[in-house]
Scaffold this motif. Structure first.
Motif, PDB file in Angstrom:
ATOM      1  N   LEU A 139       1.149  -1.056   0.027  1.00 48.96           N
ATOM      2  CA  LEU A 139       0.048  -0.081   0.021  1.00 48.96           C
ATOM      3  C   LEU A 139       0.921   1.187  -0.422  1.00 48.96           C
ATOM      4  N   VAL A 140       2.141   1.341   0.526  1.00 55.99           N
ATOM      5  CA  VAL A 140       2.389   2.686   0.719  1.00 55.99           C
ATOM      6  C   VAL A 140       3.344   2.070  -0.166  1.00 55.99           C
ATOM      7  N   ILE A 143       1.208   4.588  -2.425  1.00 57.25           N
ATOM      8  CA  ILE A 143       0.445   5.875  -2.455  1.00 57.25           C
ATOM      9  C   ILE A 143       1.799   6.857  -2.734  1.00 57.25           C
ATOM     10  N   LYS A 146       2.422   7.339  -6.238  1.00 60.22           N
ATOM     11  CA  LYS A 146       0.836   9.016  -7.070  1.00 60.22           C
ATOM     12  C   LYS A 146       2.010  10.609  -6.888  1.00 60.22           C
ATOM     13  N   ALA A 147       2.581   9.875  -6.181  1.00 55.28           N
ATOM     14  CA  ALA A 147       3.255  11.326  -5.428  1.00 55.28           C
ATOM     15  C   ALA A 147       4.477  11.888  -6.463  1.00 55.28           C
ATOM     16  N   ALA A 148       5.065  13.155  -6.305  1.00 50.33           N
ATOM     17  CA  ALA A 148       6.682  12.974  -6.954  1.00 50.33           C
ATOM     18  C   ALA A 148       7.292  13.031  -6.001  1.00 50.33           C
ATOM     19  N   ASN A 149       9.017  12.513  -7.059  1.00 50.38           N
ATOM     20  CA  ASN A 149       9.866  11.834  -6.325  1.00 50.38           C
ATOM     21  C   ASN A 149       9.587  10.380  -5.360  1.00 50.38           C
ATOM     22  N   LEU A 153      10.469   8.978  -0.781  1.00 51.61           N
ATOM     23  CA  LEU A 153       8.801   8.975  -0.716  1.00 51.61           C
ATOM     24  C   LEU A 153       8.793   7.278   0.412  1.00 51.61           C
ATOM     25  N   VAL A 156      10.635   6.773   3.404  1.00 49.02           N
ATOM     26  CA  VAL A 156      10.349   8.241   4.603  1.00 49.02           C
ATOM     27  C   VAL A 156       8.976   7.826   5.404  1.00 49.02           C
ATOM     28  N   LEU A 157       8.009   6.748   4.182  1.00 54.19           N
ATOM     29  CA  LEU A 157       6.768   6.522   4.884  1.00 54.19           C
ATOM     30  C   LEU A 157       6.561   5.516   5.351  1.00 54.19           C
ATOM     31  N   PRO A 160       9.122   4.169   9.377  1.00 47.64           N
ATOM     32  CA  PRO A 160       7.805   4.626  10.683  1.00 47.64           C
ATOM     33  C   PRO A 160       6.740   3.725  10.849  1.00 47.64           C
ATOM     34  N   PHE A 209     -10.023   3.466  -3.072  1.00 50.21           N
ATOM     35  CA  PHE A 209      -9.874   5.012  -3.295  1.00 50.21           C
ATOM     36  C   PHE A 209      -8.694   5.491  -4.094  1.00 50.21           C
ATOM     37  N   LEU A 210      -7.163   4.947  -3.686  1.00 48.19           N
ATOM     38  CA  LEU A 210      -6.102   4.623  -3.967  1.00 48.19           C
ATOM     39  C   LEU A 210      -6.171   4.770  -5.485  1.00 48.19           C
ATOM     40  N   SER A 213      -7.972   7.251  -8.284  1.00 51.84           N
ATOM     41  CA  SER A 213      -7.754   8.409  -8.257  1.00 51.84           C
ATOM     42  C   SER A 213      -6.663   7.902  -9.601  1.00 51.84           C
TER      43      SER A 213
ATOM     44  N   SER B 130       4.374  16.541  -1.198  1.00 57.72           N
ATOM     45  CA  SER B 130       4.946  16.619  -2.653  1.00 57.72           C
ATOM     46  C   SER B 130       3.847  16.131  -3.850  1.00 57.72           C
ATOM     47  N   PHE B 131       2.185  17.012  -4.272  1.00 57.03           N
ATOM     48  CA  PHE B 131       1.357  17.061  -4.222  1.00 57.03           C
ATOM     49  C   PHE B 131       1.370  18.207  -5.773  1.00 57.03           C
ATOM     50  N   ILE B 143      -5.800   8.766   2.784  1.00 58.98           N
ATOM     51  CA  ILE B 143      -4.961   7.021   3.099  1.00 58.98           C
ATOM     52  C   ILE B 143      -4.612   7.060   3.665  1.00 58.98           C
ATOM     53  N   TYR B 144      -3.045   7.533   3.717  1.00 56.78           N
ATOM     54  CA  TYR B 144      -2.174   7.563   4.319  1.00 56.78           C
ATOM     55  C   TYR B 144      -2.418   7.991   5.805  1.00 56.78           C
TER      56      TYR B 144
END
Lengths: 213, 223
Positions: A139-140, A143, A146-149, A153, A156-157, A160, A209-210, A213, B130-131, B143-144
């Motif tokens: 899942l991470v 996620i 979907k984002a830049a860099n 990420l 980082v996500l 933890p 949900f993810l 999009s 970052s979006f 979601i996160y």
């Protein structure tokens, strides 16, 4: 779902790369510790093993979503339900990580010695770890994709969230290394199983949900 | 005034906490001595943080069920206040540890759990930044938020109970609800929890209003 699984399996070109990654990491660790005559104290052996697995897992699972083209995702989207996609991905990643973990363990035990006293417990820890890493990181990575860099990420996500799981794993495998009785680690194993279930269920609920999009 | 009674209540409760917490008698315990009064300031931070982060998760869930920019702003605002309370909790705890344990930081399950929680929400903020697209940012960070809370938070309540800890409340150390939290301290402690939590809600309300106004101005400029 089975079909999706096969689609995943087909793009396993990166697999040999991952195997090489594991092999070279273990070898680097071996060379770095060779200065001490090659024999590690048991806690360090344990910690190093799980850190290698952690980084391998992050790299292996990151490929799942990040390297997928937009067109192929649209194709999946039209073809199957999102629940099937996440289950297939988790299943594939779990098998992939399990394979990698076993290879890593083999190579690791070969060059750095094998102090494990309770093999069944240790192997079941590795299985639980592979499952847990797979369900968290799938899942991470979705996620992060979907984002830049995304590559930064991802770490980082993911880290933890994985620390509590990793602590439990290290604790149980320490018990296995010392050959303690099963009853000493039963509650930790149960917590870990429960944690895997929670993470799996939450991924299953949230992924649609993810995906939308 | 009818709508703002809880702000008056916040001020009253916190005044009461400060005055009564610093002046009322407390049990004399070895090592702890007067630092036991930190119970009124440090522990409510963690109670408040948990409640506020839970609220943030609830708004995230509501956002996923029924997307609207307002719910996203609310969830973000609550998460930010939660982080603030967590940092204050870490600071007060660290100061307390300096005087009772003689060190700012030790390797302890509860302390590490708190640090990990801060890392997770730091990652949440990084993710948000970052979006480029507003809607995608709102959806993915919701979601996160839910995922991180579900995956990590239960562990902060379970893990310290599985291992021995130096922290009060574990491993036979003087604890909360065992013998030192006598009825006098309860009289201050529970109002303190409510007061600090309400303060967090208040801060969040202000920050959410500010960012909603900013969004409004931004939209007007675009139009």
């Amino acid at each position: 779902m089975q079909k999706d699984f096969r689609l995943e399996w087909r793009q396993r070109a990166a697999l040999s790369g991952m195997l090489l990654y594991v092999g070279s990491t273990v070898f680097v660790c071996y060379l770095s510790f060779a200065l001490r005559g090659g024999n590690l104290p048991v806690p360090a052996w344990n910690a190093l093993f799980w850190i290698i697995l952690l980084f391998t897992a992050v790299n292996a699972v990151a490929k799942g979503f990040l390297q997928e083209s937009r067109g192929r995702q649209l194709y999946y989207y039209a073809l199957v339900k999102p629940q099937a996609v996440i289950l297939a991905k988790i299943g594939y990643n779990a098998l992939l990580l399990l394979g990698l973990a076993l290879v890593a363990f083999g190579a690791y035990a070969l060059v750095l010695g094998n102090p494990v006293q309770d093999m069944p417990l240790f192997l079941s820890t590795v299985v639980l770890g592979a499952l847990g890493f797979a369900s968290t990181l799938t899942l991470v990575s979705g996620i992060a994709a979907k984002a830049a860099n995304s590559h930064t990420l991802m770490a980082v996500l993911g880290f933890p969230i994985m620390i509590p799981m990793l602590l439990m794993l290290i604790k149980i495998s320490k018990n296995a290394l010392d050959g303690l009785d099963w009853s000493a680690s039963r509650s930790s194993v149960l917590t870990l199983v429960a944690l895997n279930l929670i993470v799996g269920a939450v991924s299953y609920v949230l992924f649609p949900f993810l995906w939308r999009s | 005034m009818a709508k703002n009674w809880w702000k008056a209540l916040t001020v009253l409760l916190l005044l009461y906490t400060a005055v009564a917490g610093l002046l009322l008698p407390v049990p004399r315990l070895a090592i702890l001595n007067e630092t036991i009064r930190n119970l009124y300031f440090h522990v409510p931070m963690w109670f408040g943080m948990t409640i506020i982060l839970l609220t943030s998760v609830v708004f995230s869930i509501r956002y996923l069920r029924n997307p609207s920019p307002r719910l996203d702003t609310l969830s973000h605002g609550f998460a930010q206040t939660g982080i603030l309370m967590g940092l204050v909790g870490l600071a007060t705890g660290s100061l307390w540890a300096r005087f009772t344990w003689g060190t700012w930081w030790t390797n302890d399950p509860k302390l590490n759990g708190a640090a990990i929680a801060m890392l997770i929400y730091g990652a949440y903020l990084v993710l948000r930044s970052s979006f480029a697209d507003d809607q995608q940012r709102a959806r993915v960070s919701a979601i996160y938020n839910i995922f991180a809370f579900a995956a990590a938070m239960p562990l902060f309540f379970i893990l310290p109970r599985l291992t021995d800890s130096l922290h009060p409340g574990a491993g036979g150390n003087p604890a909360f609800a065992k013998y030192d939290l006598d009825s006098n301290m309860r009289l201050v402690f529970y109002p303190a929890v409510i007061g600090w939590t309400l303060l967090g809600v208040w801060i969040t309300q202000l920050s959410v209003r500010l960012s909603l106004l900013k969004q409004h101005v931004h939209e007007k400029q675009l139009a």
